[in-house]
Scaffold this motif. Structure first.
Motif, mmCIF file in Angstrom:
data_model
loop_
_atom_site.group_PDB
_atom_site.id
_atom_site.type_symbol
_atom_site.label_atom_id
_atom_site.label_comp_id
_atom_site.label_asym_id
_atom_site.label_seq_id
_atom_site.Cartn_x
_atom_site.Cartn_y
_atom_site.Cartn_z
ATOM 1 N N GLY A 1 0.849 -1.095 0.009
ATOM 2 C CA GLY A 1 0.136 -0.188 -0.030
ATOM 3 C C GLY A 1 0.804 1.239 -0.115
ATOM 4 N N GLU A 2 0.465 2.430 0.931
ATOM 5 C CA GLU A 2 1.259 3.605 0.888
ATOM 6 C C GLU A 2 2.521 3.229 1.687
ATOM 7 N N VAL A 3 2.773 2.331 2.572
ATOM 8 C CA VAL A 3 3.851 2.177 3.610
ATOM 9 C C VAL A 3 4.377 0.802 3.425
ATOM 10 N N GLY A 4 5.633 0.883 3.064
ATOM 11 C CA GLY A 4 6.445 -0.575 2.823
ATOM 12 C C GLY A 4 6.617 -1.117 4.112
ATOM 13 N N PRO A 5 6.947 -2.521 4.121
ATOM 14 C CA PRO A 5 7.492 -3.255 5.306
ATOM 15 C C PRO A 5 9.097 -2.425 5.722
ATOM 16 N N PRO A 6 9.295 -2.908 6.871
ATOM 17 C CA PRO A 6 10.915 -2.486 7.435
ATOM 18 C C PRO A 6 11.888 -3.360 6.901
ATOM 19 N N ASP A 7 12.975 -2.668 6.653
ATOM 20 C CA ASP A 7 14.156 -3.437 6.065
ATOM 21 C C ASP A 7 15.250 -3.139 7.314
ATOM 22 N N LYS A 8 15.348 -4.232 8.148
ATOM 23 C CA LYS A 8 16.149 -3.924 9.320
ATOM 24 C C LYS A 8 17.628 -3.735 9.151
ATOM 25 N N GLU A 9 18.097 -4.353 7.974
ATOM 26 C CA GLU A 9 19.431 -3.993 7.438
ATOM 27 C C GLU A 9 19.639 -2.730 6.999
ATOM 28 N N LEU A 10 18.529 -2.075 6.291
ATOM 29 C CA LEU A 10 18.902 -0.848 5.909
ATOM 30 C C LEU A 10 18.574 0.299 7.143
ATOM 31 N N GLU A 11 17.606 -0.260 7.919
ATOM 32 C CA GLU A 11 17.358 0.843 9.043
ATOM 33 C C GLU A 11 18.573 0.828 9.997
ATOM 34 N N ALA A 12 19.272 -0.164 10.057
ATOM 35 C CA ALA A 12 20.551 -0.098 10.916
ATOM 36 C C ALA A 12 21.588 0.814 10.235
ATOM 37 N N VAL A 13 21.547 0.764 8.919
ATOM 38 C CA VAL A 13 22.445 1.834 8.191
ATOM 39 C C VAL A 13 22.300 3.243 8.461
ATOM 40 N N LEU A 14 20.708 3.527 8.272
ATOM 41 C CA LEU A 14 20.300 4.955 8.270
ATOM 42 C C LEU A 14 20.156 5.515 9.614
ATOM 43 N N PHE A 15 19.736 4.704 10.626
ATOM 44 C CA PHE A 15 19.342 5.137 11.997
ATOM 45 C C PHE A 15 20.361 4.742 13.157
ATOM 46 N N GLN A 16 21.446 3.683 12.850
ATOM 47 C CA GLN A 16 22.109 3.383 14.039
ATOM 48 C C GLN A 16 23.751 3.615 13.741
ATOM 49 N N GLY A 17 24.250 3.611 14.758
ATOM 50 C CA GLY A 17 25.532 3.579 14.577
ATOM 51 C C GLY A 17 26.327 4.839 15.445
ATOM 52 N N GLU A 18 27.450 4.718 15.850
ATOM 53 C CA GLU A 18 27.914 5.964 16.624
ATOM 54 C C GLU A 18 28.316 7.195 15.783
ATOM 55 N N HIS A 19 28.331 7.149 14.333
ATOM 56 C CA HIS A 19 28.627 8.185 13.672
ATOM 57 C C HIS A 19 27.465 8.905 13.034
ATOM 58 N N ILE A 20 26.221 8.754 13.671
ATOM 59 C CA ILE A 20 25.069 9.551 13.446
ATOM 60 C C ILE A 20 24.887 10.591 14.274
ATOM 61 N N ALA A 21 24.697 11.913 13.942
ATOM 62 C CA ALA A 21 24.484 12.590 14.878
ATOM 63 C C ALA A 21 23.248 12.632 15.829
ATOM 64 N N ARG A 22 23.525 12.847 16.857
ATOM 65 C CA ARG A 22 22.397 12.732 18.073
ATOM 66 C C ARG A 22 22.259 14.008 18.875
ATOM 67 N N ALA A 23 20.972 14.515 19.340
ATOM 68 C CA ALA A 23 20.997 15.518 19.963
ATOM 69 C C ALA A 23 21.831 15.268 21.384
ATOM 70 N N GLY A 24 22.284 16.643 21.760
ATOM 71 C CA GLY A 24 22.853 16.461 23.062
ATOM 72 C C GLY A 24 22.281 16.842 24.363
ATOM 73 N N THR A 25 22.856 16.863 25.444
ATOM 74 C CA THR A 25 22.184 17.251 26.729
ATOM 75 C C THR A 25 21.878 18.811 27.163
ATOM 76 N N ARG A 26 22.527 19.565 26.312
ATOM 77 C CA ARG A 26 22.190 21.069 26.286
ATOM 78 C C ARG A 26 21.422 21.607 25.240
ATOM 79 N N ILE A 27 20.300 20.851 24.762
ATOM 80 C CA ILE A 27 19.476 21.231 23.926
ATOM 81 C C ILE A 27 18.721 22.410 24.121
ATOM 82 N N GLN A 28 18.607 22.618 25.234
ATOM 83 C CA GLN A 28 17.601 23.693 26.136
ATOM 84 C C GLN A 28 18.177 25.108 25.683
ATOM 85 N N VAL A 29 19.530 24.933 25.433
ATOM 86 C CA VAL A 29 20.588 26.163 25.190
ATOM 87 C C VAL A 29 19.670 26.735 23.775
ATOM 88 N N LEU A 30 19.234 26.044 22.847
ATOM 89 C CA LEU A 30 18.745 26.586 21.775
ATOM 90 C C LEU A 30 17.293 27.143 21.813
#
Length: 613
Positions: free
Chosen positions: A92-121
């Motif tokens: 339909g409009e939404v495809g099934p999950p792809d766990k291998e691609l999901e790991a590439v796109l969203f996981q790993g230490e080299h992906i930027a994450r929000a920090g603990t001082r986000i409130q400064v913004l």
């Protein structure tokens, strides 16, 4: 030399290089042996501190000799070929999950994450002019498509930043938007999230027919690319970063992103377009090139046009390209529907940008400005160190070695200095690489990949190639050369130091100062005071008198060429000093007239903008 000192002189440098041949007494052979011994000693010391060994570049093979490991193996030879979610049209409009691609796109230490001082913004004045916008305080309350909400959560975005809080509802309610966006505050997501969310669920109706990737045969199935979204930006590196964000936010949807930019093989990019494209990210030169082939690329379905880094794209040398993009159906194969939405994001709002908005954007557009354009924030600790010109090399090495192993970005003003400093650090045993506009695109992508994955955690760069650079965990930015007022001045300085401490993280920015930098000193001191940083003794004479209000006169969007309010008479009260129609701020302490600097300015490596297309 222990803790890095406040000043660094030529004598310090001579003493620190103590392994050199003395008084001309050593023969060439002796000197080479001494260099070899010094390198071996340096390598042992660096390994003990936890640094990698230097990574030689194999120019014949066209890359860093050692290939990345682990999750890095998913990184493609060319970033334009990076894997995207392949939607099988039997769903339909939404495809099934792809766990291998999901790991590439969203996981790993080299992906930027929000920090603990986000409130400064969240402590900045928010000025919204034009149509009234009710900001969203959570992604769940924004009325987004469920799949987009899931992707936002996978990205690790917990709450919208100020620019996202206002841009998302403005786009979802169908308004053109001008955003004065800040470095490291989620500007790309601010426009991609609402645009893609609006298109989800409508893609099957709006998008052009395209082949099923599971059965794709280029010889028989290639189609003309007819994107729904076009994002134009000035540099290849920024284009690839926006493409990476689009890959994540398009996950499990029918929307297929592509990126085109100069320097990479044209054939590769054409092949990607021929598989279908709904979201196109492009640099102007390659875009103009591929648009000339009406069988390859058409904009007759285009619904959204985004100009990212509009201040640079509308500067000298780019106007004709932008005018052509905005000129519509009379000049291009462009969608003539009235529902075409334009968005511009810019560090400043110069005369050329104001003219473009007047001519082509709707009168009911929304302009969003977060804080004072040109300022920075307290998450970046700024150190200004006096270093004589001849002592800079050794001072740089000692400074990097005085801290722990960490991603360090070194800015210089010229391509020659970039190569020389890179060679100096490499020959000292440091894992370093460099990037500037004379490098081939292959070399530039390899350098950024090696820097991103920590193979060479020290990157020497000119400002032109590092514009918009967003690499996770850059802990230290070093201005080996401070930019002169002829080459961006304080605006370029803020742009550079904004490569660290992004999205609520903390970082350090150290700048080497000497008498050659007096032209930037007054603005530098004002910025240090404004962002509550220490002013060193050697800059005390440039401090404004006590009690004096800091005035910038830096050509921001609150000023026009004739001194009248910018955009006077345009829309509801003009675009100049109009009051906010929102709640006047973001967060509890929104009255402080401060903000973050958006990506702006260039170093002296500005002689060839086309090199970045």
């Amino acid at each position: 030399m222990g803790e890095f000192g406040v000043t660094y002189s030529t004598a310090d440098a001579v003493e620190a290089t103590n392994g050199a041949a003395t008084n001309g007494a050593a023969t060439n052979g002796d000197a080479e042996e001494l260099k070899k011994q010094e390198l071996e000693k340096n390598l042992i010391m660096m390994r003990e501190k936890g640094w990698n060994d230097p990574m030689p570049y194999n120019y014949e093979a066209g890359g860093i000799i050692t290939e990345p490991s682990g999750d890095q193996s998913a990184e493609p030879a060319w970033l334009c070929n990076a894997v995207v979610y392949q939607f099988d049209d039997e769903y339909g409009e939404v495809g099934p999950p792809d766990k291998e691609l999901e790991a590439v796109l969203f996981q790993g230490e080299h992906i930027a994450r929000a920090g603990t001082r986000i409130q400064v913004l969240e402590g900045f004045d928010v000025v919204v002019t034009g149509e009234k916008v009710n900001p969203v305080r959570s992604f769940e309350d924004a009325g987004m498509h469920p799949t987009m909400l899931e992707n936002v959560k996978l990205c690790g975005y917990h709450a919208p930043t100020p620019i996202q809080s206002y841009t998302i509802p403005a786009v979802l309610t169908g308004h053109d938007v001008v955003g004065i966006a800040q470095t490291g505050s989620g500007k790309t997501a601010a426009y991609l999230i609402p645009i893609l969310s609006k298109l989800m669920g409508k893609a099957r109706i709006l998008a052009a027919p395209r082949p099923n990737p599971a059965r794709y045969n280029r010889a028989t199935d290639a189609v003309r690319a007819e994107p729904l979204v076009l994002v134009v930006c000035p540099t290849r590196e920024l284009a690839c970063q926006i493409f990476d964000e689009a890959r994540r936010l398009c996950y499990r949807t029918m929307l297929r992103p592509c990126v085109i930019y100069g320097g990479a093989p044209r054939k590769n990019q054409c092949e990607q377009l021929e598989m279908g494209c709904d979201v196109l990210i492009a640099t102007p030169g390659r875009l103009m090139d591929l648009m000339s082939d009406a069988n390859l690329l058409s904009f007759n379905r285009l619904k959204f046009t985004i100009i990212d880094e509009a201040d640079e794209l509308l500067s000298e040398g780019w106007e004709q390209v932008m005018e052509r993009l905005f000129s519509g159906p009379g000049n291009l194969d462009m969608n003539a529907d009235d529902d075409h939405t334009y968005l511009m994001f810019s560090a400043t709002f110069p005369k050329s940008a104001r003219k473009l908005a007047r001519d082509y954007m709707e009168e009911g557009l929304v302009k969003i400005k977060i804080g004072r354009v040109g300022s920075t924030h307290e998450n970046i600790k700024q150190d200004i160190v006096y270093v004589e010109q001849s002592a800079k090399d050794q001072a740089l090495y000692d400074l990097i070695m005085s801290g722990p192993p960490q991603r360090t970005l070194v800015f210089v003003n010229t391509k020659f200095t970039c190569d020389r400093v890179d060679d100096f650090l490499y020959n000292k045993g440091m894992p370093t690489t460099s990037i500037h506009s004379d490098r081939t695109q292959r070399e530039r992508e390899d350098a950024l990949r090696a820097f991103k994955f920590g193979k060479t955690p020290v990157l020497v760069a000119t400002g032109v190639t590092a514009r918009g650079l967003d690499v996770a965990n850059i802990k230290h930015v070093i201005n080996y050369d401070l930019p002169s007022n002829m080459h961006g001045g304080i605006t370029e300085y803020v742009h550079r130091i904004g490569r660290t401490a992004r999205i609520g993280n903390e970082g350090l920015a150290t700048s080497f100062y000497n008498d050659r930098n007096e032209d930037i000193a007054p603005d530098l001191v004002k910025l240090l005071i404004e962002s509550k940083q220490e002013v060193p003794d050697f800059l005390e004479s440039f401090k404004p008198a006590e009690g004096t209000t800091i005035e910038w006169h830096d050509g921001t969007d609150d000023e026009s060429d004739d001194g009248a309010p910018a955009f006077g008479g345009f829309g509801d009260g003009g675009f100049g000093d109009a009051a906010s129609n929102g709640d006047g701020g973001f967060g509890a302490d929104s009255g402080a007239a401060s903000g973050l600097q958006a990506d702006a300015g260039f170093a002296a490596d500005t002689d060839d903008k086309v090199a970045n297309w």
